[in-house]
Design an enzyme around this catalytic site. Structure first.
Site, mmCIF file in Angstrom:
data_model
loop_
_atom_site.group_PDB
_atom_site.id
_atom_site.type_symbol
_atom_site.label_atom_id
_atom_site.label_comp_id
_atom_site.label_asym_id
_atom_site.label_seq_id
_atom_site.Cartn_x
_atom_site.Cartn_y
_atom_site.Cartn_z
ATOM 1 N N SER A 157 0.901 -1.266 -0.093
ATOM 2 C CA SER A 157 -0.186 0.018 -0.077
ATOM 3 C C SER A 157 0.921 1.237 -0.078
ATOM 4 C CB SER A 157 -0.772 0.124 1.313
ATOM 5 O OG SER A 157 -1.375 1.314 1.446
ATOM 6 N N TYR A 183 -0.076 -0.270 10.430
ATOM 7 C CA TYR A 183 -0.156 -0.389 9.158
ATOM 8 C C TYR A 183 0.908 -0.245 8.309
ATOM 9 C CZ TYR A 183 -2.870 -0.341 4.767
ATOM 10 O OH TYR A 183 -3.382 -1.009 3.406
#
Length: 320
Positions: A157, A183
């Site tokens: 990501s 994350y």
């Protein structure tokens, strides 16, 4: 002439004219969103898809219509895989190895994002344990099934820009927990894993890459409140304006899965091996603050990738 794809390309556009008859591809996370679309697109071009999911009942419902769109004898086989449980990961991998049928591609698609602080069944911080360590173990355990010319595609990501991995405190035992830092660490780990896997296997003709699918409204954002989403988009747009770049825009699910299938079966293996991709192209290294596109240098550092591999082996108690 080579076709040029971009942020708005869809899976069907990327795979137009591609025959995947006889190819066997593993896709994790086929119970929703990008995983289901990835499986659908591949099956529509003849690929046999093995879809892994934690909740098989949910996956059966989500994939119920895929056979109708399949071509060339394509099939879907579902297998149980809970990436937050090393017992489940090892059982899944052992079953695939015992079955013995090879894979042309592994697409590590499943993951969680920005969840409250919690731990996997083995005591790892949930995002690092699920997004990275679970895939690290299952992929390495079935690596012998990858055919020469095969590929590993890790979904990372742009969120890798939030944080580098912390090899001294991967479970936030001494660091205050922040869901976006966690994350970011896990998504950086996805890239570094691809870098080192590619180095180890390229001699056998097997390549690995990582990618950013784009911002898509899927179940991945289940932990985000509308207010948190608005704040994040506003912050992104502030940096985009400052850089003279386009403002934030969601992709559709077929657009979001396009880079996955492009990297898996369309792009040149030499172009993407050990690299990071976005919008159906290899991303440039970008180290400036506020830049959403591109990849941070730390995520492609080969020594960093080797160190993460060693730390991951230590954490899971297994050498590969």
């Amino acid at each position: 002439m080579t076709k040029i794809f971009g942020a708005e390309s869809t899976t069907d556009e990327v795979l137009d004219g591609i025959d995947l008859t006889g190819k066997r591809i593993l896709v994790t996370g086929v119970s929703a969103g990008l995983g289901v679309e990835t499986a659908r697109a591949l099956m529509a071009h003849g690929a046999h898809v093995v879809g892994a999911a934690r909740d098989l009942d949910k996956a059966r419902v989500a994939t119920a219509g895929l056979d109708a769109a399949a071509a060339g004898g394509a099939t879907l086989e579902l297998v149980e895989l809970d990436l937050a449980s090393l017992a489940s990961v090892r059982a899944c991998a052992d079953a695939l190895v015992a079955d013995g049928r090879p894979f042309d591609v592994i697409i590590a698609n499943a993951g969680v994002m920005a969840c409250p602080q919690s731990q996997t069944q083995d005591g790892f911080e949930t995002q690092f344990g699920t997004n990275h360590l679970g895939h690290f173990v299952v992929v390495n355990r079935i690596a012998s099934l990858l055919k020469p010319g095969g590929r590993l595609v890790n979904l990372s990501s742009a969120g890798h820009r939030f944080a580098d991995v912390d090899l001294d405190d991967p479970n936030f035992e001494r660091t205050p927990y922040d869901e976006w830092v966690a994350y970011g660490r896990s998504k950086t780990a996805n890239i570094l894993f691809a870098v080192e896997f590619d180095r180890r296997h390229r001699g056998a003709g097997i390549r690995a890459t990582a990618l950013h699918p784009g911002a898509i409204q899927t179940e991945l954002s289940r932990y985000m409140t509308p207010e948190a989403t608005e704040r994040l988009i506003a912050a992104i747009n502030d940096t985009q304006r400052a850089a003279g770049a386009p403002l934030f825009n969601y992709k559709s699910i077929p657009q979001g899965a396009a880079t996955s299938v492009w990297a898996a079966v369309v792009a040149s293996a030499d172009d993407i091996g050990g690299r990071y991709c976005e919008d159906c192209h290899v991303a440039e290294i970008q180290d400036g603050a506020g830049i959403r596109g591109g990849v941070r240098p730390y995520a492609l550092d080969p020594d960093h990738a080797k160190a993460l591999w060693a730390k991951s082996e230590e954490m899971v108690g297994e050498r590969f």
